[in-house]
Design an enzyme around this catalytic site. Structure first.
Site, PDB file in Angstrom:
ATOM      1  N   GLU A  15      11.294  38.824  37.952  1.00 30.37           N
ATOM      2  CA  GLU A  15      11.710  39.911  37.064  1.00 30.37           C
ATOM      3  C   GLU A  15      12.871  39.471  36.186  1.00 30.37           C
ATOM      4  O   GLU A  15      12.923  39.803  34.998  1.00 30.37           O
ATOM      5  CB  GLU A  15      12.148  41.136  37.884  1.00 30.37           C
ATOM      6  CG  GLU A  15      11.029  41.807  38.644  1.00 30.37           C
ATOM      7  CD  GLU A  15      11.545  42.957  39.467  1.00 30.37           C
ATOM      8  OE1 GLU A  15      11.279  44.115  39.084  1.00 30.37           O
ATOM      9  OE2 GLU A  15      12.232  42.699  40.489  1.00 30.37           O
ATOM     10  N   TYR A  47      28.334  59.162  19.906  1.00 31.97           N
ATOM     11  CA  TYR A  47      27.114  58.655  20.543  1.00 31.97           C
ATOM     12  C   TYR A  47      26.746  57.257  20.079  1.00 31.97           C
ATOM     13  O   TYR A  47      26.060  56.525  20.793  1.00 31.97           O
ATOM     14  CB  TYR A  47      25.939  59.629  20.418  1.00 31.97           C
ATOM     15  CG  TYR A  47      25.538  60.011  19.023  1.00 31.97           C
ATOM     16  CD1 TYR A  47      24.728  59.182  18.260  1.00 31.97           C
ATOM     17  CD2 TYR A  47      25.923  61.221  18.481  1.00 31.97           C
ATOM     18  CE1 TYR A  47      24.341  59.535  16.987  1.00 31.97           C
ATOM     19  CE2 TYR A  47      25.528  61.601  17.216  1.00 31.97           C
ATOM     20  CZ  TYR A  47      24.741  60.743  16.468  1.00 31.97           C
ATOM     21  OH  TYR A  47      24.354  61.093  15.200  1.00 31.97           O
ATOM     22  N   ILE A  67      18.996  48.415  39.093  1.00 33.59           N
ATOM     23  CA  ILE A  67      19.248  49.273  37.936  1.00 33.59           C
ATOM     24  C   ILE A  67      20.355  50.287  38.251  1.00 33.59           C
ATOM     25  O   ILE A  67      20.993  50.815  37.333  1.00 33.59           O
ATOM     26  CB  ILE A  67      17.956  49.949  37.417  1.00 33.59           C
ATOM     27  CG1 ILE A  67      17.248  50.752  38.499  1.00 33.59           C
ATOM     28  CG2 ILE A  67      17.041  48.909  36.802  1.00 33.59           C
ATOM     29  CD1 ILE A  67      16.002  51.500  38.015  1.00 33.59           C
ATOM     30  N   LYS A  74      12.653  51.733  34.602  1.00 39.23           N
ATOM     31  CA  LYS A  74      11.949  50.454  34.423  1.00 39.23           C
ATOM     32  C   LYS A  74      10.478  50.776  34.178  1.00 39.23           C
ATOM     33  O   LYS A  74       9.802  51.343  35.042  1.00 39.23           O
ATOM     34  CB  LYS A  74      12.091  49.585  35.668  1.00 39.23           C
ATOM     35  CG  LYS A  74      11.374  48.246  35.545  1.00 39.23           C
ATOM     36  CD  LYS A  74      11.460  47.432  36.818  1.00 39.23           C
ATOM     37  CE  LYS A  74      12.800  46.772  36.890  1.00 39.23           C
ATOM     38  NZ  LYS A  74      12.854  45.727  37.947  1.00 39.23           N
TER      39      LYS A  74
END
Length: 120
Positions: A21, A53, A71, A98
């Site tokens: 990965e 933002y 993550i 993911k």
């Protein structure tokens, strides 16, 4: 209270527990919501009185460039940086998804969501 949000910010990154990965990479979506009370009213039309933002997006971009095994670690790093930049936030929610994770079946995404509220 006010909320700024980024929904579905898409990245190609190299996060993952397995070496493949981190070598091959995959697509991710990131959602960020930041709750805060504005410093002043918005009649002065000054971006310094809000959570920008664009700056939040840049924080997410930078953190997505650093490969990590989890993550969860990515989401936490995003929160830490937002808190450091905007000490007046009241809550943050970060979701990292993911897309098409390498599992035995077809899965749209795996995800983690971390909610942050400052200690009182």
């Amino acid at each position: 209270m006010m909320t700024i949000a980024l929904q579905g910010a898409e990245f190609f990154a190299y996060h993952g527990f397995y070496p493949e990965e981190q070598k091959l990479g995959c697509r991710f979506l990131v959602d960020v919501e930041v709750d805060f009370t504005p410093k002043t009213n918005f009649s002065d039309d000054n971006i310094n009185n809000t959570v920008d933002y664009e700056k939040v997006y840049n924080i997410v971009c930078e953190e997505m460039k650093h490969p990590r095994k989890l993550i969860e670690t990515v989401a936490e790093a995003v929160i830490d940086r937002i808190v450091k930049k905007y000490s007046f936030v009241q809550a943050i929610r970060v979701a990292v998804k993911k897309l098409n994770p390498p599992l035995l079946g077809k899965i749209a995404c795996s995800s983690v969501t971390i909610n942050y509220k400052p200690a009182k």
